[in-house]
Each structure stands twice: as structure tokens, then as C-alpha cells.
Design a protein around this motif. Structure first.
Motif, PDB file in Angstrom:
ATOM      1  N   ALA A  20       0.590   8.503  -3.020  1.00  0.00           N
ATOM      2  CA  ALA A  20      -0.747   7.052  -3.595  1.00  0.00           C
ATOM      3  C   ALA A  20       0.055   7.804  -4.622  1.00  0.00           C
ATOM      4  O   ALA A  20       0.848   6.115  -5.762  1.00  0.00           O
ATOM      5  CB  ALA A  20      -1.807   7.758  -3.184  1.00  0.00           C
ATOM      6  N   LEU A  21       1.032   8.646  -5.851  1.00  0.00           N
ATOM      7  CA  LEU A  21       0.704   8.813  -6.800  1.00  0.00           C
ATOM      8  C   LEU A  21       2.697   8.971  -7.167  1.00  0.00           C
ATOM      9  O   LEU A  21       2.636   8.238  -8.238  1.00  0.00           O
ATOM     10  CB  LEU A  21       0.040  10.657  -7.636  1.00  0.00           C
ATOM     11  N   PHE A  22       3.137   9.262  -6.057  1.00  0.00           N
ATOM     12  CA  PHE A  22       4.645   9.331  -6.406  1.00  0.00           C
ATOM     13  C   PHE A  22       5.162   7.399  -5.702  1.00  0.00           C
ATOM     14  O   PHE A  22       6.171   7.633  -5.195  1.00  0.00           O
ATOM     15  CB  PHE A  22       5.084  10.587  -6.170  1.00  0.00           C
ATOM     16  N   ALA A  23       4.270   6.923  -4.977  1.00  0.00           N
ATOM     17  CA  ALA A  23       5.559   5.490  -4.466  1.00  0.00           C
ATOM     18  C   ALA A  23       6.457   4.962  -5.054  1.00  0.00           C
ATOM     19  O   ALA A  23       7.266   4.806  -4.269  1.00  0.00           O
ATOM     20  CB  ALA A  23       3.948   4.576  -3.922  1.00  0.00           C
ATOM     21  N   PRO A  24       6.117   5.147  -6.411  1.00  0.00           N
ATOM     22  CA  PRO A  24       7.434   4.086  -7.021  1.00  0.00           C
ATOM     23  C   PRO A  24       8.786   4.748  -6.298  1.00  0.00           C
ATOM     24  O   PRO A  24       9.981   4.383  -6.335  1.00  0.00           O
ATOM     25  CB  PRO A  24       6.515   3.906  -8.260  1.00  0.00           C
ATOM     26  N   PHE A  25       8.984   5.578  -6.444  1.00  0.00           N
ATOM     27  CA  PHE A  25      10.151   6.965  -6.450  1.00  0.00           C
ATOM     28  C   PHE A  25      10.237   7.567  -5.076  1.00  0.00           C
ATOM     29  O   PHE A  25      11.103   8.004  -4.634  1.00  0.00           O
ATOM     30  CB  PHE A  25       8.958   8.469  -7.304  1.00  0.00           C
ATOM     31  N   ILE A  26       9.286   7.759  -4.633  1.00  0.00           N
ATOM     32  CA  ILE A  26       9.451   8.271  -2.611  1.00  0.00           C
ATOM     33  C   ILE A  26       9.919   6.874  -2.147  1.00  0.00           C
ATOM     34  O   ILE A  26      10.477   7.178  -1.290  1.00  0.00           O
ATOM     35  CB  ILE A  26       8.651   9.267  -2.037  1.00  0.00           C
ATOM     36  N   ALA A  27       8.924   5.807  -2.252  1.00  0.00           N
ATOM     37  CA  ALA A  27       9.230   4.708  -1.010  1.00  0.00           C
ATOM     38  C   ALA A  27      10.835   3.989  -0.956  1.00  0.00           C
ATOM     39  O   ALA A  27      11.258   3.963  -2.378  1.00  0.00           O
ATOM     40  CB  ALA A  27       8.390   2.953  -1.369  1.00  0.00           C
ATOM     41  N   PRO A  28      11.707   3.616  -0.258  1.00  0.00           N
ATOM     42  CA  PRO A  28      12.428   3.813   0.333  1.00  0.00           C
ATOM     43  C   PRO A  28      12.761   2.175  -0.698  1.00  0.00           C
ATOM     44  O   PRO A  28      13.729   2.201  -1.183  1.00  0.00           O
ATOM     45  CB  PRO A  28      12.863   3.132   1.292  1.00  0.00           C
ATOM     46  N   TYR A  29      12.044   1.405  -0.626  1.00  0.00           N
ATOM     47  CA  TYR A  29      12.784  -0.198  -1.849  1.00  0.00           C
ATOM     48  C   TYR A  29      11.202  -0.259  -2.176  1.00  0.00           C
ATOM     49  O   TYR A  29      10.350  -0.991  -1.836  1.00  0.00           O
ATOM     50  CB  TYR A  29      12.145  -1.011   0.031  1.00  0.00           C
ATOM     51  N   PRO A  30      10.909   0.052  -3.216  1.00  0.00           N
ATOM     52  CA  PRO A  30       9.529   0.392  -4.037  1.00  0.00           C
ATOM     53  C   PRO A  30       9.468  -1.367  -4.972  1.00  0.00           C
ATOM     54  O   PRO A  30       7.977  -1.739  -4.432  1.00  0.00           O
ATOM     55  CB  PRO A  30      10.021   1.026  -5.326  1.00  0.00           C
ATOM     56  N   GLU A  31      10.083  -2.606  -4.495  1.00  0.00           N
ATOM     57  CA  GLU A  31      10.131  -3.699  -4.929  1.00  0.00           C
ATOM     58  C   GLU A  31       9.583  -4.240  -3.806  1.00  0.00           C
ATOM     59  O   GLU A  31       9.056  -5.782  -3.928  1.00  0.00           O
ATOM     60  CB  GLU A  31      11.732  -3.482  -5.298  1.00  0.00           C
ATOM     61  N   ASP A  32       9.697  -3.693  -2.799  1.00  0.00           N
ATOM     62  CA  ASP A  32       8.995  -4.957  -2.196  1.00  0.00           C
ATOM     63  C   ASP A  32       7.645  -4.409  -2.060  1.00  0.00           C
ATOM     64  O   ASP A  32       7.335  -5.333  -1.135  1.00  0.00           O
ATOM     65  CB  ASP A  32       9.627  -4.245  -0.018  1.00  0.00           C
ATOM     66  N   ALA A  33       6.754  -3.718  -2.491  1.00  0.00           N
ATOM     67  CA  ALA A  33       5.569  -3.635  -3.098  1.00  0.00           C
ATOM     68  C   ALA A  33       4.897  -5.090  -3.937  1.00  0.00           C
ATOM     69  O   ALA A  33       3.665  -5.159  -3.525  1.00  0.00           O
ATOM     70  CB  ALA A  33       5.227  -2.913  -3.717  1.00  0.00           C
ATOM     71  N   THR A  40       0.030  -7.609  -2.721  1.00  0.00           N
ATOM     72  CA  THR A  40      -0.876  -6.044  -3.186  1.00  0.00           C
ATOM     73  C   THR A  40      -0.187  -5.542  -1.282  1.00  0.00           C
ATOM     74  O   THR A  40      -1.419  -6.166  -0.697  1.00  0.00           O
ATOM     75  CB  THR A  40      -1.531  -5.916  -3.706  1.00  0.00           C
ATOM     76  N   PRO A  41       0.516  -4.364  -1.856  1.00  0.00           N
ATOM     77  CA  PRO A  41       0.127  -4.019  -0.646  1.00  0.00           C
ATOM     78  C   PRO A  41      -1.231  -2.664   0.037  1.00  0.00           C
ATOM     79  O   PRO A  41      -1.042  -2.088  -0.595  1.00  0.00           O
ATOM     80  CB  PRO A  41       1.188  -3.032  -0.475  1.00  0.00           C
ATOM     81  N   ASP A  42      -1.532  -3.456   1.384  1.00  0.00           N
ATOM     82  CA  ASP A  42      -2.883  -2.937   1.598  1.00  0.00           C
ATOM     83  C   ASP A  42      -2.793  -3.097   3.618  1.00  0.00           C
ATOM     84  O   ASP A  42      -2.230  -3.494   4.034  1.00  0.00           O
ATOM     85  CB  ASP A  42      -3.975  -4.179   1.027  1.00  0.00           C
ATOM     86  N   LEU A  43      -3.898  -2.245   3.873  1.00  0.00           N
ATOM     87  CA  LEU A  43      -3.527  -1.003   4.407  1.00  0.00           C
ATOM     88  C   LEU A  43      -3.528  -2.583   5.862  1.00  0.00           C
ATOM     89  O   LEU A  43      -3.278  -2.516   7.198  1.00  0.00           O
ATOM     90  CB  LEU A  43      -3.537  -0.243   4.814  1.00  0.00           C
ATOM     91  N   GLY A  44      -5.265  -2.712   5.406  1.00  0.00           N
ATOM     92  CA  GLY A  44      -5.512  -4.125   6.532  1.00  0.00           C
ATOM     93  C   GLY A  44      -4.992  -5.352   6.251  1.00  0.00           C
ATOM     94  O   GLY A  44      -5.167  -5.272   7.869  1.00  0.00           O
ATOM     95  N   SER A  45      -4.883  -5.689   5.608  1.00  0.00           N
ATOM     96  CA  SER A  45      -4.333  -7.026   5.843  1.00  0.00           C
ATOM     97  C   SER A  45      -3.092  -6.863   5.819  1.00  0.00           C
ATOM     98  O   SER A  45      -2.419  -8.021   6.626  1.00  0.00           O
ATOM     99  CB  SER A  45      -4.505  -7.232   4.086  1.00  0.00           C
TER     100      SER A  45
END
Length: 293
Positions: free
Chosen positions: A44-57, A243-248
Motif C-alpha cells: 500500500a505504501l509503495f504501490a507507485p514503485f512496485i506496481a508493474p503499471y502504476p498508470e493503470d491505477a 479508483t482501484p478497489d478490490l470489491g468493485s
């Protein structure tokens, strides 16, 4: 009882804390839960750095890659508009943890304060607080959340408010039970005879004896809040897209079952992983403090 100004920690307390830590450390399930919780927080804290495609958020759309199956390029596949699902799951942990912090940050202090007051003062204070708590407990939390969520706009703050509206009741009842028992102890009476104020007795004598059960309950509740928030999002009352949300994400993916199974599987695994993590950690803390919640 220690004097009112004493701050030194007795050897007995140090020994008790050390024994509690040893119980926790010797519990492999608890250690696994702690590791899993830390991994969720890290994502959660470092999502922009570890996500393969952060722009897809965000609002990114690439119809050329929509509904791509899991591959070396997209480990969890892509959704209906071509966004990387793994990246969105990682960012989805941010929403889940913000929901946990917001809901429990509201519910725990309110519930603990009411439970302390009811358990310590008794009389009409106890009657009014316990009566109101029991009335609120009779309302199904999901029904209340759906009612509030359907009236308010789809924002994270409103989702927090909808869930927290009834969540405090569980903490109030739990803390009341402990505070009622502790208030009858000799050291509380000794503090009262020594001239200690009500606030001092509540915060320095009774509250420390409630910390263990509050910690365990809060950790276990984190899992339920994540699941509850995912349920609201699944029903269309969570945060607003994109906004990426697991339930949606699960709700969106179910439209394309069974062919595009990855659209449901990986967000659901994200919910399962986060809830399991907090449940395992909560069980470990319960064994560590040797309490019942």
C-alpha cells in the motif's frame, strides 16, 4: 499500586511483557500473520514503485490489450479496458488500509470511551450507554451501511462513515465488560481513596488493563472492515471508479465469467490475503496477551 507520579516499570511488568513476546515469537502462525500484514502495508505504501503499471491505477484505457489472459507481460491479466489487474490489486490495498484506519480510528476511541464510562461510573451512565449500545447492536451493520451509502455520494469518507456508524458498539461492549471488572479491584479503590481524579483512574488505572483486549479486537476487526468495505464496493456503494478497489474489481470481473476468470480471481485473492493476514495476527495477539474477545 504505584504512586501517582511514578513512571518506573516494575520487574514484574517487564517479565510479563517478555513472556508475552516469547509466546508470540514461538507461534509460527502469528509470525506468518505479522509478515503478511507487513507485506500488505508495504504494498500500500509503495504501490507507485512496485506496481508493474502504476498508470493503470487511474483512467488509463488500452482496448488493444483488454481481457488479456495472465502472461509474462501481465501476470494477473488485464480488465475490460486493458488495465493491468495486478497493479490495480496492489493499489487496491491502499483503499482497504485507508478504510481500516478511518473506520477503526473513529470506532475504537468512541467505543472505548463509552465502555470505560459505563463500566466505571455505573448507575444511570451505565444504564443509558449499555441501553443505547444494545439498541444499535440490534441493527444489522450491512443494512445500516447500505442505507447510509445509498443516501450519500460514493466517496471513501462516506464509506468509512457508513461502516463506523455501528462498529463502535462492539468495542463499547467489550471495554465495558473489562472496565466493570477492573473498577471493582482494590487498586482502583485505593487510587480513589488517595484522591485521584476520575480522569486519572480511567486513563491510568483502568484503561491500561483494557489495552490487550482492545489491541486484539482492533486487529481482528481490521479483517472484517476490509471484507465489509469490499462488500459495499461489490454492491456499488464503495469508492467511485476509476479508483482501484478490490470489491468493485470483483464486481466488474464477474460480468465476464467464466471466460475471463482472472478478472475475479486475483482481486478476490487480494481480499482473501489481506483478511487472512489480520486474522492470523489477531489470533497471535490473543494468544500473546492470553485474553478472550
Amino acid at each position: 499500586m504505584a504512586s501517582l507520579g511514578e513512571t518506573a516499570i516494575s520487574p514484574e511488568i517487564l517479565t510479563a511483557r517478555r513472556m508475552a513476546w516469547l509466546r508470540f515469537r514461538s507461534n509460527p502462525v502469528a509470525l506468518l500473520g505479522a509478515f503478511m500484514v507487513l507485506s500488505v502495508v508495504f504494498c500500500a505504501l509503495f504501490a507507485p514503485f512496485i506496481a508493474p503499471y502504476p498508470e493503470d491505477a487511474g483512467n488509463m484505457i488500452d482496448f488493444a490489450t483488454r481481457h488479456s489472459a495472465p502472461s509474462a507481460e501481465h501476470w494477473a491479466g488485464t480488465d475490460k479496458v486493458g488495465r493491468d489487474i495486478l497493479s490495480r490489486v496492489i493499489f487496491g490495498f491502499q483503499v482497504s488500509l485507508l478504510l481500516v484506519v478511518g473506520v477503526l480510528g473513529l470506532a475504537v476511541p468512541v467505543g472505548a470511551a463509552l465502555g470505560l464510562a459505563a463500566g466505571y461510573f455505573g448507575g444511570w451512565t451505565e444504564f443509558l450507554i449499555t441501553g443505547f449500545t444494545n439498541v444499535m447492536l440490534a441493527i444489522p451493520p450491512l443494512v445500516m451501511a447500505l442505507a447510509v451509502g445509498s443516501v450519500l455520494s460514493q466517496t471513501l469518507v462516506n464509506a468509512m462513515f457508513a461502516i463506523a456508524l455501528l462498529w463502535w458498539t462492539w468495542h463499547a461492549r467489550l471495554v465495558y465488560r473489562v472496565a466493570k471488572s477492573v473498577a471493582a479491584e482494590d487498586f482502583v479503590e485505593a487510587a480513589r481513596l488517595a484522591g485521584a481524579s476520575h480522569m486519572h483512574i480511567l486513563l491510568r488505572e483502568i484503561l491500561p488493563n483494557c489495552v490487550a483486549v482492545i489491541s486484539v479486537k482492533t486487529t481482528l476487526d481490521a479483517a472484517f472492515v476490509i471484507l465489509f468495505g469490499a462488500t459495499l464496493s461489490f454492491l456499488g456503494l464503495g469508492v467511485r471508479p476509476p479508483t482501484p478497489d478490490l470489491g468493485s474489481m470483483v464486481a466488474d470481473g464477474r460480468q465476464f465469467l467464466p471466460e475471463m476468470w482472472w478478472g475475479v480471481l486475483f482481486p478476490a485473492l487480494g481480499i482473501f490475503y489481506a483478511t487472512l493476514a489480520f486474522n492470523l495476527l489477531g489470533d497471535g495477539l490473543r494468544d500473546m496477551f492470553d485474553v478472550e474477545v
